[in-house]
Design a protein around this motif. Structure first.
Motif, PDB file in Angstrom:
ATOM      1  N   GLU A  29      17.714  31.051 -55.243  1.00 21.24           N
ATOM      2  CA  GLU A  29      16.329  31.526 -55.300  1.00 21.24           C
ATOM      3  C   GLU A  29      15.391  30.320 -55.418  1.00 21.24           C
ATOM      4  O   GLU A  29      15.711  29.335 -56.063  1.00 21.24           O
ATOM      5  CB  GLU A  29      16.167  32.421 -56.526  1.00 21.24           C
ATOM      6  N   ILE A  30      14.239  30.433 -54.781  1.00 17.56           N
ATOM      7  CA  ILE A  30      13.190  29.433 -54.976  1.00 17.56           C
ATOM      8  C   ILE A  30      12.128  30.067 -55.862  1.00 17.56           C
ATOM      9  O   ILE A  30      11.589  31.127 -55.543  1.00 17.56           O
ATOM     10  CB  ILE A  30      12.572  28.983 -53.643  1.00 17.56           C
ATOM     11  N   GLN A  31      11.860  29.420 -56.976  1.00 18.05           N
ATOM     12  CA  GLN A  31      10.853  29.920 -57.917  1.00 18.05           C
ATOM     13  C   GLN A  31       9.619  29.031 -57.881  1.00 18.05           C
ATOM     14  O   GLN A  31       9.738  27.807 -57.811  1.00 18.05           O
ATOM     15  CB  GLN A  31      11.407  29.941 -59.336  1.00 18.05           C
ATOM     16  N   THR A  32       8.469  29.675 -57.946  1.00 18.65           N
ATOM     17  CA  THR A  32       7.216  28.937 -58.098  1.00 18.65           C
ATOM     18  C   THR A  32       6.873  28.919 -59.577  1.00 18.65           C
ATOM     19  O   THR A  32       6.958  29.952 -60.249  1.00 18.65           O
ATOM     20  CB  THR A  32       6.064  29.596 -57.309  1.00 18.65           C
ATOM     21  N   ILE A  33       6.520  27.768 -60.064  1.00 18.41           N
ATOM     22  CA  ILE A  33       6.112  27.629 -61.457  1.00 18.41           C
ATOM     23  C   ILE A  33       4.715  27.035 -61.446  1.00 18.41           C
ATOM     24  O   ILE A  33       4.528  25.867 -61.083  1.00 18.41           O
ATOM     25  CB  ILE A  33       7.100  26.742 -62.247  1.00 18.41           C
ATOM     26  N   PHE A  34       3.744  27.873 -61.788  1.00 17.60           N
ATOM     27  CA  PHE A  34       2.339  27.469 -61.737  1.00 17.60           C
ATOM     28  C   PHE A  34       1.729  27.555 -63.131  1.00 17.60           C
ATOM     29  O   PHE A  34       1.617  28.639 -63.700  1.00 17.60           O
ATOM     30  CB  PHE A  34       1.533  28.382 -60.809  1.00 17.60           C
ATOM     31  N   ASP A  35       1.338  26.424 -63.682  1.00 15.36           N
ATOM     32  CA  ASP A  35       0.601  26.366 -64.943  1.00 15.36           C
ATOM     33  C   ASP A  35      -0.819  25.946 -64.589  1.00 15.36           C
ATOM     34  O   ASP A  35      -1.150  24.760 -64.590  1.00 15.36           O
ATOM     35  CB  ASP A  35       1.257  25.376 -65.905  1.00 15.36           C
ATOM     36  N   HIS A  40      -0.121  22.062 -63.672  1.00 14.18           N
ATOM     37  CA  HIS A  40       1.229  21.642 -63.320  1.00 14.18           C
ATOM     38  C   HIS A  40       1.795  22.694 -62.361  1.00 14.18           C
ATOM     39  O   HIS A  40       1.728  23.893 -62.645  1.00 14.18           O
ATOM     40  CB  HIS A  40       2.135  21.543 -64.550  1.00 14.18           C
ATOM     41  N   TYR A  41       2.383  22.221 -61.256  1.00 14.18           N
ATOM     42  CA  TYR A  41       2.866  23.124 -60.215  1.00 14.18           C
ATOM     43  C   TYR A  41       4.229  22.644 -59.727  1.00 14.18           C
ATOM     44  O   TYR A  41       4.389  21.463 -59.401  1.00 14.18           O
ATOM     45  CB  TYR A  41       1.872  23.162 -59.049  1.00 14.18           C
ATOM     46  N   GLN A  42       5.207  23.567 -59.658  1.00 17.88           N
ATOM     47  CA  GLN A  42       6.560  23.182 -59.258  1.00 17.88           C
ATOM     48  C   GLN A  42       7.211  24.238 -58.376  1.00 17.88           C
ATOM     49  O   GLN A  42       6.901  25.426 -58.479  1.00 17.88           O
ATOM     50  CB  GLN A  42       7.456  22.989 -60.480  1.00 17.88           C
ATOM     51  N   LEU A  43       8.134  23.765 -57.557  1.00 16.73           N
ATOM     52  CA  LEU A  43       9.076  24.624 -56.853  1.00 16.73           C
ATOM     53  C   LEU A  43      10.460  24.251 -57.351  1.00 16.73           C
ATOM     54  O   LEU A  43      10.808  23.066 -57.414  1.00 16.73           O
ATOM     55  CB  LEU A  43       9.008  24.422 -55.337  1.00 16.73           C
ATOM     56  N   VAL A  44      11.247  25.278 -57.707  1.00 20.52           N
ATOM     57  CA  VAL A  44      12.553  25.063 -58.316  1.00 20.52           C
ATOM     58  C   VAL A  44      13.598  25.903 -57.582  1.00 20.52           C
ATOM     59  O   VAL A  44      13.345  27.058 -57.248  1.00 20.52           O
ATOM     60  CB  VAL A  44      12.503  25.478 -59.814  1.00 20.52           C
ATOM     61  N   LEU A  59       9.930  20.041 -55.896  1.00 20.14           N
ATOM     62  CA  LEU A  59       8.546  19.674 -55.629  1.00 20.14           C
ATOM     63  C   LEU A  59       7.744  19.866 -56.906  1.00 20.14           C
ATOM     64  O   LEU A  59       7.789  20.940 -57.512  1.00 20.14           O
ATOM     65  CB  LEU A  59       7.968  20.534 -54.502  1.00 20.14           C
ATOM     66  N   HIS A  60       7.056  18.810 -57.341  1.00 16.93           N
ATOM     67  CA  HIS A  60       6.287  18.839 -58.579  1.00 16.93           C
ATOM     68  C   HIS A  60       4.964  18.130 -58.333  1.00 16.93           C
ATOM     69  O   HIS A  60       4.940  16.963 -57.957  1.00 16.93           O
ATOM     70  CB  HIS A  60       7.069  18.146 -59.688  1.00 16.93           C
ATOM     71  N   VAL A  61       3.876  18.868 -58.541  1.00 13.93           N
ATOM     72  CA  VAL A  61       2.525  18.351 -58.320  1.00 13.93           C
ATOM     73  C   VAL A  61       1.684  18.660 -59.550  1.00 13.93           C
ATOM     74  O   VAL A  61       1.757  19.754 -60.102  1.00 13.93           O
ATOM     75  CB  VAL A  61       1.886  19.005 -57.064  1.00 13.93           C
ATOM     76  N   LYS A  67      -7.509  13.885 -59.634  1.00 18.36           N
ATOM     77  CA  LYS A  67      -6.650  13.511 -58.515  1.00 18.36           C
ATOM     78  C   LYS A  67      -5.387  14.363 -58.507  1.00 18.36           C
ATOM     79  O   LYS A  67      -4.959  14.872 -59.539  1.00 18.36           O
ATOM     80  CB  LYS A  67      -6.257  12.032 -58.613  1.00 18.36           C
ATOM     81  N   ILE A  68      -4.784  14.459 -57.334  1.00 23.08           N
ATOM     82  CA  ILE A  68      -3.530  15.172 -57.174  1.00 23.08           C
ATOM     83  C   ILE A  68      -2.404  14.150 -57.334  1.00 23.08           C
ATOM     84  O   ILE A  68      -2.343  13.165 -56.594  1.00 23.08           O
ATOM     85  CB  ILE A  68      -3.447  15.848 -55.793  1.00 23.08           C
ATOM     86  N   TRP A  69      -1.550  14.376 -58.323  1.00 25.14           N
ATOM     87  CA  TRP A  69      -0.418  13.497 -58.605  1.00 25.14           C
ATOM     88  C   TRP A  69       0.851  14.172 -58.106  1.00 25.14           C
ATOM     89  O   TRP A  69       1.252  15.215 -58.634  1.00 25.14           O
ATOM     90  CB  TRP A  69      -0.301  13.228 -60.102  1.00 25.14           C
ATOM     91  N   ILE A  70       1.483  13.602 -57.108  1.00 30.34           N
ATOM     92  CA  ILE A  70       2.744  14.136 -56.605  1.00 30.34           C
ATOM     93  C   ILE A  70       3.855  13.447 -57.392  1.00 30.34           C
ATOM     94  O   ILE A  70       4.173  12.281 -57.166  1.00 30.34           O
ATOM     95  CB  ILE A  70       2.882  13.919 -55.087  1.00 30.34           C
ATOM     96  N   GLN A  71       4.397  14.189 -58.353  1.00 29.16           N
ATOM     97  CA  GLN A  71       5.411  13.640 -59.250  1.00 29.16           C
ATOM     98  C   GLN A  71       6.777  13.541 -58.576  1.00 29.16           C
ATOM     99  O   GLN A  71       7.543  12.615 -58.837  1.00 29.16           O
ATOM    100  CB  GLN A  71       5.524  14.493 -60.523  1.00 29.16           C
TER     101      GLN A  71
END
Length: 111
Positions: A29-35, A40-44, A59-61, A67-71
């Motif tokens: 499964e791909i989960q979106t994690i949006f705070d 903080h935004y992630q795909l897991v 993917l973590h942004v 600014k947009i930080w692509i972690q």
């Protein structure tokens, strides 16, 4: 603040669109994690395949200091390029997965 709201919308859309593609394995499964409150935004990936656990952020942004930080970007199509195509200036995108010294050579923001 209008700029930050626009950046949030871009990130939410890009990550949501990528999550819709799903995994190449139906068990994963791909989960979106949006705070949205803390930006903080992630795909897991999460699940099991062949009796092995799959879990990891690919993917973590973040949005920090305007600014947009692509972690982390473990995808084939760089999210930085997609953000630029949406009109985000390179000066507002930090490739945080690069060493701070290296960032000056990327064409994107250093911090």
């Amino acid at each position: 603040m209008e700029k930050i709201e626009r950046y949030r919308k871009y990130i939410l859309k890009l990550l949501s669109d990528r999550a819709k593609f799903g995994s190449s394995y139906e068990e994963i499964e791909i989960q979106t994690i949006f705070d949205i409150e803390r930006d903080h935004y992630q795909l897991v990936h999460t699940g099991w395949r062949n009796q092995r656990r799959f879990y990891g952020c690919f993917l973590h942004v973040d949005i920090k200091d305007g600014k947009i930080w692509i972690q982390h970007d473990g995808t084939e199509i760089a999210i930085a390029d997609e953000l630029v195509s949406l009109g985000v200036p390179k000066e507002d995108i930090v490739l945080a997965f690069h060493d701070p010294y290296i960032r000056q050579f990327t064409g994107f923001a250093v911090g």
